[in-house]
Motif scaffolding. Structure first.
Motif, PDB file in Angstrom:
ATOM      1  N   ASN A 409       0.632  -1.286   0.082  1.00  0.00           N
ATOM      2  CA  ASN A 409      -0.011   0.158   0.266  1.00  0.00           C
ATOM      3  C   ASN A 409       1.054   0.600  -0.684  1.00  0.00           C
ATOM      4  N   VAL A 410       2.290   1.200   1.008  1.00  0.00           N
ATOM      5  CA  VAL A 410       2.701   1.919   1.200  1.00  0.00           C
ATOM      6  C   VAL A 410       3.799   2.732  -0.453  1.00  0.00           C
ATOM      7  N   ALA A 411       4.057   1.960  -0.915  1.00  0.00           N
ATOM      8  CA  ALA A 411       4.720   1.779  -2.245  1.00  0.00           C
ATOM      9  C   ALA A 411       3.311   1.621  -3.809  1.00  0.00           C
ATOM     10  N   VAL A 412       2.327   2.172  -3.420  1.00  0.00           N
ATOM     11  CA  VAL A 412       0.874   2.653  -4.341  1.00  0.00           C
ATOM     12  C   VAL A 412       1.793   3.736  -4.575  1.00  0.00           C
ATOM     13  N   ILE A 413       0.975   4.872  -2.925  1.00  0.00           N
ATOM     14  CA  ILE A 413       1.906   6.061  -3.132  1.00  0.00           C
ATOM     15  C   ILE A 413       2.921   6.719  -3.219  1.00  0.00           C
ATOM     16  N   TYR A 414       3.648   5.879  -2.199  1.00  0.00           N
ATOM     17  CA  TYR A 414       5.341   6.383  -3.165  1.00  0.00           C
ATOM     18  C   TYR A 414       5.774   6.895  -4.406  1.00  0.00           C
ATOM     19  N   ARG A 424       0.474   2.326 -15.975  1.00  0.00           N
ATOM     20  CA  ARG A 424      -0.681   1.641 -15.096  1.00  0.00           C
ATOM     21  C   ARG A 424      -1.612   1.042 -15.654  1.00  0.00           C
ATOM     22  N   PRO A 425      -2.076  -0.290 -16.084  1.00  0.00           N
ATOM     23  CA  PRO A 425      -2.815  -1.090 -16.910  1.00  0.00           C
ATOM     24  C   PRO A 425      -3.964  -0.491 -15.415  1.00  0.00           C
ATOM     25  N   PHE A 426      -3.714  -1.086 -14.359  1.00  0.00           N
ATOM     26  CA  PHE A 426      -4.996  -1.198 -13.589  1.00  0.00           C
ATOM     27  C   PHE A 426      -4.387   0.436 -12.721  1.00  0.00           C
ATOM     28  N   ARG A 427      -5.693   0.734 -12.442  1.00  0.00           N
ATOM     29  CA  ARG A 427      -5.713   2.164 -11.448  1.00  0.00           C
ATOM     30  C   ARG A 427      -5.792   1.838  -9.412  1.00  0.00           C
ATOM     31  N   VAL A 428      -5.368   2.013  -8.559  1.00  0.00           N
ATOM     32  CA  VAL A 428      -6.499   2.221  -7.375  1.00  0.00           C
ATOM     33  C   VAL A 428      -7.268   3.275  -7.444  1.00  0.00           C
ATOM     34  N   PRO A 429      -8.428   2.135  -7.334  1.00  0.00           N
ATOM     35  CA  PRO A 429      -9.801   3.341  -6.748  1.00  0.00           C
ATOM     36  C   PRO A 429      -9.856   3.940  -5.841  1.00  0.00           C
TER      37      PRO A 429
END
Length: 503
Positions: A409-414, A424-429
């Motif tokens: 989760n932290v990696a996504v934010i970073y 990004r083929p998929f992006r966190v909603p």
């Protein structure tokens, strides 16, 4: 790779603080994907079906078939709420995994994601947690096999003595069925990933079928009064049970380790991860409600093979219990197979980076699998499954899983903040709400685990730190680069040509 090996001997290592913060560029990871020690490639043969079945196979059944007897006494009839809470925490992390899996489609899972965002130090900690998560979860699930083998044998008037069907501490000397299942999975993985995937798909279909069959029978004896009071242990009991059953949701993590053997990983990995979460959570909640409706929650205390005993008591037909028990053993075998697969692929990635010995990165030219690594891991897990009780294993798995999920989760934010240009083929909603909530929920569930579990986790981390300083720090390939070479590597393109699937 030869250039990097030469640099290991000729370039002075950076200072410890600098080395711990060195990140491995995503482009470099993707360029190296698919190859092992010596350049032998993995075989790209998985489509979205196989990837989904790997995820479901590694997940579905663990909490229901094995640990129900230990989690229901904590939450009471609200055990289904515990599964929902754990599933929500897993889903918040799953969407982060889906984004990272499409962005970094390699075998290292959250270890690689941490390496690309937080540096070598945090990557090592994450990788060491994954070793705990995967190896111990395989053993924890396999431990439950002995009871289901006995349930199957009881249809013929036979029973295995506790000495060879239970681990020490649970009345036995060695859990032989658990060891046998791990060894069989190890042999199958050595033979080839494609063959293992198709066998796993078949077993998963059988597993879903027997769980739905249980629901049909259990609902025929449904008693709504069994849900009163709903939370006899209060919200604290529900949270404690959620923390314990959370390790039942690690399957999508296993799917992300197949990034280097997927035909189209950027497209198929996110789809497989999210689809498997929907399937698994729905079935977990359905079975939990059916089980509590069929029997009062106090009945589950100390019961290891709860579902098959419910079927036997409702139908009084030995053949039904026999069929379900055989299906349960197959379900456990599917989990063991897929999670053991994930463990070997994570160690392959760590070996490729020089943080663990090269033997884990050697790929057989004949089978296209890391044979030596699979044999080493399989042997260690088989011994653990045969000699360690279930409860200690399940809790240790949960804390390692939660820590790794929090890091993703932290990696996504970073990467959203520092590399918004990446494809990004998929992006966190609902970004950044979803990854922030995912991190907080993982921390909350970790806090609900017992003091003994934290002590075990702390000791595990101390061992990992010792191994890093004894081996990883001296052999890291990223640390072996000169400052100039490292800067050049980090400025290279991070979107290399798409990988091509093997025919």
């Amino acid at each position: 790779m030869n250039t990097q090996n030469a640099l290991t001997d000729s370039v002075a290592r950076p200072r410890l603080g600098t080395q711990l913060l060195r990140r491995k560029p995503i482009g470099q990871m993707v360029n190296e994907a698919g190859s092992g020690e010596g350049g032998t490639p993995l075989v790209r043969s998985f489509g979205v079906l196989q990837l989904t079945m790997i995820s479901v196979g590694a997940t579905l059944g663990t909490g229901i078939l094995v640990i129900l007897g230990e989690s229901v006494p904590l939450a009471g009839p609200a055990i289904w709420i515990s599964f929902v809470v754990a599933g929500l925490a897993a889903l918040l992390s799953a969407v982060s995994y889906a984004e990272m899996a499409g962005l970094v489609p390699v075998a290292g899972s959250s270890y690689s994601y941490s390496y690309a965002t937080m540096g070598e130090g945090m990557a090592w900690i994450c990788g060491w947690c994954l070793v705990l998560e995967y190896a111990v979860s395989v053993a924890a699930v396999a431990v439950g096999a002995g009871q289901y083998v006995n349930e199957a044998l009881s249809a013929f008037g036979l029973v295995m003595p506790d000495a060879v069907s239970q681990p020490p501490g649970d009345g036995g000397l060695v859990n032989v069925p658990a060891m046998v299942i791990v060894v069989l999975a190890m042999i199958l993985l050595v033979r080839g990933a494609r063959e293992s995937a198709w066998i796993n798909t078949t077993i998963v279909i059988i597993k879903i079928g027997i769980l739905l069959f249980f629901c049909v029978v259990a609902f025929s004896a449904f008693n709504a009064g069994n849900f009163e009071p709903l939370m006899p242990m209060g919200a604290a009991g529900v949270s404690a049970a959620a923390s314990r059953v959370f390790f039942s949701y690690i399957g999508f993590d296993a799917a992300s380790t197949a990034g280097e053997e997927a035909k189209n990983p950027k497209r198929d990995l996110p789809r497989a991860i999210l689809l498997s979460m929907v399937i698994v959570t729905s079935i977990y909640v359905l079975v939990a409600v059916a089980a509590i409706g069929a029997r009062p929650w106090g009945w589950f205390d100390g019961t290891q093979a709860a579902l098959v005993q419910i079927l036997d008591e409702i139908t009084h037909q030995p053949w039904i219990a026999l069929v379900f028990s055989v299906g349960a053993v197959l379900a456990i075998a599917s989990i063991v197979l897929t999670v053991l697969y994930g463990q070997t692929r994570i160690l392959l990635s760590m070996s490729r980076d020089g943080l663990v010995p090269k033997v884990f990165g050697r790929i057989s030219p004949r089978t296209g699998t890391p044979v030596a690594g699979t044999l080493i891991v399989g042997t260690a897990v088989a011994l653990t499954a045969g000699l360690v009780p279930l409860g200690a294993l399940a809790d240790a798995t949960s804390i390692g899983t939660l820590f790794a999920f929090a890091l993703v989760n932290v990696a996504v934010i970073y990467l959203r903040r520092n590399r918004p240009d990446l494809e990004r083929p998929f992006r966190v909603p609902l970004y950044p709400v979803a990854p922030v909530l995912g991190t907080l929920m993982c921390v909350y569930l970790m806090a609900n685990l017992g003091a003994d579990t934290w002590v075990v986790f702390g000791c595990w981390m101390l061992v990992g730190i010792a191994i890093y300083f004894g081996y990883g720090r001296r052999n890291s390939k990223v640390a072996a680069l000169s400052e100039q070479d490292y800067r050049e590597m980090t400025t290279r393109a991070v979107s290399p040509e798409p990988v091509k699937a093997a025919n």
